[in-house]
Motif scaffolding. Structure first.
Motif, mmCIF file in Angstrom:
data_model
loop_
_atom_site.group_PDB
_atom_site.id
_atom_site.type_symbol
_atom_site.label_atom_id
_atom_site.label_comp_id
_atom_site.label_asym_id
_atom_site.label_seq_id
_atom_site.Cartn_x
_atom_site.Cartn_y
_atom_site.Cartn_z
ATOM 1 N N ARG A 172 0.865 -1.188 0.000
ATOM 2 C CA ARG A 172 0.000 0.000 0.000
ATOM 3 C C ARG A 172 0.898 1.234 0.000
ATOM 4 N NH1 ARG A 172 -5.040 -1.782 2.405
ATOM 5 N NH2 ARG A 172 -5.302 -3.876 1.538
ATOM 6 N N SER A 173 0.464 2.261 -0.678
ATOM 7 C CA SER A 173 1.186 3.530 -0.699
ATOM 8 C C SER A 173 0.242 4.632 -0.256
ATOM 9 C CB SER A 173 1.711 3.817 -2.105
ATOM 10 O OG SER A 173 2.398 5.050 -2.146
ATOM 11 N N PHE A 174 0.713 5.511 0.613
ATOM 12 C CA PHE A 174 -0.129 6.606 1.077
ATOM 13 C C PHE A 174 0.730 7.801 1.476
ATOM 14 C CE2 PHE A 174 0.798 3.794 4.606
ATOM 15 C CZ PHE A 174 1.182 4.650 5.634
ATOM 16 N N ALA A 175 0.136 8.974 1.405
ATOM 17 C CA ALA A 175 0.811 10.209 1.817
ATOM 18 C C ALA A 175 0.342 10.576 3.216
ATOM 19 C CB ALA A 175 0.499 11.329 0.835
ATOM 20 N N VAL A 176 1.247 11.145 4.002
ATOM 21 C CA VAL A 176 0.912 11.507 5.372
ATOM 22 C C VAL A 176 1.766 12.690 5.799
ATOM 23 C CG1 VAL A 176 2.599 9.878 6.358
ATOM 24 C CG2 VAL A 176 0.610 10.564 7.709
ATOM 25 N N GLU A 177 1.204 13.529 6.657
ATOM 26 C CA GLU A 177 1.981 14.621 7.250
ATOM 27 C C GLU A 177 2.279 14.269 8.699
ATOM 28 O OE1 GLU A 177 1.397 19.301 8.390
ATOM 29 O OE2 GLU A 177 0.839 18.670 6.356
ATOM 30 N N LEU A 178 3.557 14.310 9.042
ATOM 31 C CA LEU A 178 3.995 13.989 10.396
ATOM 32 C C LEU A 178 4.883 15.120 10.903
ATOM 33 C CD1 LEU A 178 5.000 10.259 9.757
ATOM 34 C CD2 LEU A 178 2.881 11.079 10.833
ATOM 35 N N ARG A 179 4.433 15.770 11.926
ATOM 36 C CA ARG A 179 5.174 16.864 12.563
ATOM 37 C C ARG A 179 5.592 17.934 11.547
ATOM 38 N NH1 ARG A 179 7.552 16.276 17.736
ATOM 39 N NH2 ARG A 179 8.220 18.339 18.387
ATOM 40 N N GLY A 180 4.673 18.245 10.645
ATOM 41 C CA GLY A 180 4.931 19.316 9.698
ATOM 42 C C GLY A 180 5.681 18.904 8.443
ATOM 43 N N SER A 181 6.056 17.625 8.342
ATOM 44 C CA SER A 181 6.749 17.141 7.150
ATOM 45 C C SER A 181 5.843 16.182 6.390
ATOM 46 C CB SER A 181 8.042 16.407 7.533
ATOM 47 O OG SER A 181 9.029 17.297 7.983
ATOM 48 N N ARG A 182 5.872 16.285 5.070
ATOM 49 C CA ARG A 182 5.091 15.378 4.228
ATOM 50 C C ARG A 182 5.931 14.167 3.859
ATOM 51 N NH1 ARG A 182 -0.193 15.535 3.731
ATOM 52 N NH2 ARG A 182 -0.105 14.882 1.543
ATOM 53 N N PHE A 183 5.312 13.012 3.939
ATOM 54 C CA PHE A 183 5.977 11.775 3.553
ATOM 55 C C PHE A 183 5.058 10.980 2.631
ATOM 56 C CE2 PHE A 183 7.687 12.781 7.741
ATOM 57 C CZ PHE A 183 9.055 12.576 7.575
ATOM 58 N N LYS A 184 5.644 10.261 1.697
ATOM 59 C CA LYS A 184 4.917 9.249 0.956
ATOM 60 C C LYS A 184 5.489 7.907 1.401
ATOM 61 C CE LYS A 184 3.284 7.749 -3.554
ATOM 62 N NZ LYS A 184 3.311 7.954 -5.027
ATOM 63 N N LEU A 185 4.659 7.093 2.018
ATOM 64 C CA LEU A 185 5.117 5.852 2.625
ATOM 65 C C LEU A 185 4.517 4.645 1.926
ATOM 66 C CD1 LEU A 185 4.767 6.807 6.414
ATOM 67 C CD2 LEU A 185 6.819 6.949 4.967
ATOM 68 N N VAL A 186 5.295 3.570 1.902
ATOM 69 C CA VAL A 186 4.831 2.288 1.401
ATOM 70 C C VAL A 186 4.793 1.317 2.573
ATOM 71 C CG1 VAL A 186 5.310 0.347 -0.137
ATOM 72 C CG2 VAL A 186 5.773 2.690 -0.894
ATOM 73 N N SER A 187 3.688 0.604 2.719
ATOM 74 C CA SER A 187 3.561 -0.429 3.740
ATOM 75 C C SER A 187 3.209 -1.741 3.037
ATOM 76 C CB SER A 187 2.503 -0.043 4.768
ATOM 77 O OG SER A 187 1.219 0.001 4.160
ATOM 78 N N ASP A 188 3.018 -2.794 3.814
ATOM 79 C CA ASP A 188 2.765 -4.089 3.208
ATOM 80 C C ASP A 188 2.064 -4.995 4.216
ATOM 81 O OD1 ASP A 188 2.796 -6.230 1.444
ATOM 82 O OD2 ASP A 188 4.958 -6.149 1.062
ATOM 83 N N ALA A 189 1.486 -6.062 3.725
ATOM 84 C CA ALA A 189 0.913 -7.078 4.611
ATOM 85 C C ALA A 189 2.027 -7.664 5.477
ATOM 86 C CB ALA A 189 0.261 -8.177 3.784
ATOM 87 N N GLY A 190 1.657 -8.103 6.682
ATOM 88 C CA GLY A 190 2.639 -8.726 7.561
ATOM 89 C C GLY A 190 3.453 -7.746 8.371
ATOM 90 N N VAL A 191 3.142 -6.430 8.277
ATOM 91 C CA VAL A 191 3.811 -5.427 9.108
ATOM 92 C C VAL A 191 2.761 -4.667 9.912
ATOM 93 C CG1 VAL A 191 5.711 -5.208 7.468
ATOM 94 C CG2 VAL A 191 3.816 -3.586 7.371
ATOM 95 N N PHE A 192 3.208 -4.005 10.955
ATOM 96 C CA PHE A 192 2.292 -3.308 11.848
ATOM 97 C C PHE A 192 1.640 -2.120 11.154
ATOM 98 C CE2 PHE A 192 1.822 0.068 15.159
ATOM 99 C CZ PHE A 192 0.734 -0.492 15.811
ATOM 100 N N SER A 193 0.327 -1.988 11.339
ATOM 101 C CA SER A 193 -0.448 -0.836 10.874
ATOM 102 C C SER A 193 -0.264 -0.573 9.380
ATOM 103 C CB SER A 193 -0.068 0.413 11.689
ATOM 104 O OG SER A 193 -1.014 1.434 11.522
ATOM 105 N N ARG A 194 -0.547 -1.599 8.591
ATOM 106 C CA ARG A 194 -0.326 -1.527 7.145
ATOM 107 C C ARG A 194 -1.105 -0.405 6.484
ATOM 108 N NH1 ARG A 194 -2.925 -5.887 3.100
ATOM 109 N NH2 ARG A 194 -4.680 -5.252 4.393
ATOM 110 N N ASP A 195 -2.316 -0.109 6.958
ATOM 111 C CA ASP A 195 -3.205 0.792 6.230
ATOM 112 C C ASP A 195 -2.984 2.270 6.515
ATOM 113 O OD1 ASP A 195 -4.521 -1.301 4.896
ATOM 114 O OD2 ASP A 195 -5.790 -1.665 6.641
ATOM 115 N N GLY A 196 -2.039 2.590 7.380
ATOM 116 C CA GLY A 196 -1.758 3.986 7.691
ATOM 117 C C GLY A 196 -1.073 4.099 9.038
ATOM 118 N N VAL A 197 -0.474 5.228 9.285
ATOM 119 C CA VAL A 197 0.251 5.411 10.550
ATOM 120 C C VAL A 197 -0.745 5.347 11.704
ATOM 121 C CG1 VAL A 197 1.734 6.945 11.878
ATOM 122 C CG2 VAL A 197 1.983 6.813 9.381
#
Length: 202
Positions: A17-42
């Motif tokens: 899965r790929s998603f964009a998120v803002e964390l502490r004022g910084s923008r990130f584009k993150l990739v997650s995957d099945a089998g890892v913690f909180s795959r669908d978003g931070v």
């Protein structure tokens, strides 16, 4: 039940899965995957910790249980003259953390597979950050808390986030037993999550 994320080699089929998120004022584009913690978003707990954590711009930081990297990458942006080491037992998570660091141009980080502090034996940090893997059980979580003291420089601090219903009171008691009652502070609380800071003696 889906496979546990606290495992070294996830057997679950990849489902990136790929998603964009803002964390502490910084923008990130993150990739997650099945089998890892909180795959669908931070997850909310990680967000709460990211919003409250504080350290110097040149801090040497450890993110223990990094998952695909949101806490560690946010920390690296907050410590542009410092360095962040990200560790996780899950090799898929570590590969994602490295990929996400590169994709977002975050160069002051490294990520390694590690059973708790194994990969940083003998190293000490200014700051340790952790959203502990609750599913791994109380023994593992308490090892994160107690062994942190061995990996902090004098005056360094452990920051953790944990839910009340998932063991925050016992975690605080373990921190006070390890660091001393006066060294442990509740930094904030939000929707049942508690952030604790435990400071090593100078």
């Amino acid at each position: 039940m889906s496979e546990h994320y606290y495992t070294s080699k996830p057997q679950t089929a990849s489902d990136r899965r790929s998603f964009a998120v803002e964390l502490r004022g910084s923008r990130f584009k993150l990739v997650s995957d099945a089998g890892v913690f909180s795959r669908d978003g931070v997850d909310y707990g990680s967000r709460v910790l990211i919003e409250r954590m504080e350290f110097a711009e040149d801090a040497n930081v450890l993110d223990l249980g990094c998952g695909y990297g949101p806490i560690g990458l946010a920390a690296a942006r907050l410590a542009p003259r410092g360095h962040v080491t990200m560790l996780d037992i899950n090799e898929r998570a570590v590969a994602l953390a490295r990929e996400n660091a590169e994709a977002n141009g975050v160069t002051n980080v490294e990520a390694h597979r590690s059973d708790l502090y194994e990969a940083v034996e003998g190293r000490r940090f200014d700051v340790i950050l952790s959203n502990p893997p609750i599913r791994a059980g109380k023994v593992v979580v308490h090892r994160i808390l107690t062994e942190a003291k061995l990996h902090l420089v004098p005056g360094g601090a452990l920051w953790i986030v944990i839910q009340n219903k998932q063991g925050a009171p016992s975690a605080r008691a373990k921190l006070e037993e390890t660091f001393g009652e006066a060294a442990v502070e509740e930094i904030g609380k939000d929707k049942g999550y508690r952030i604790y800071k435990a400071q090593a003696p100078d």
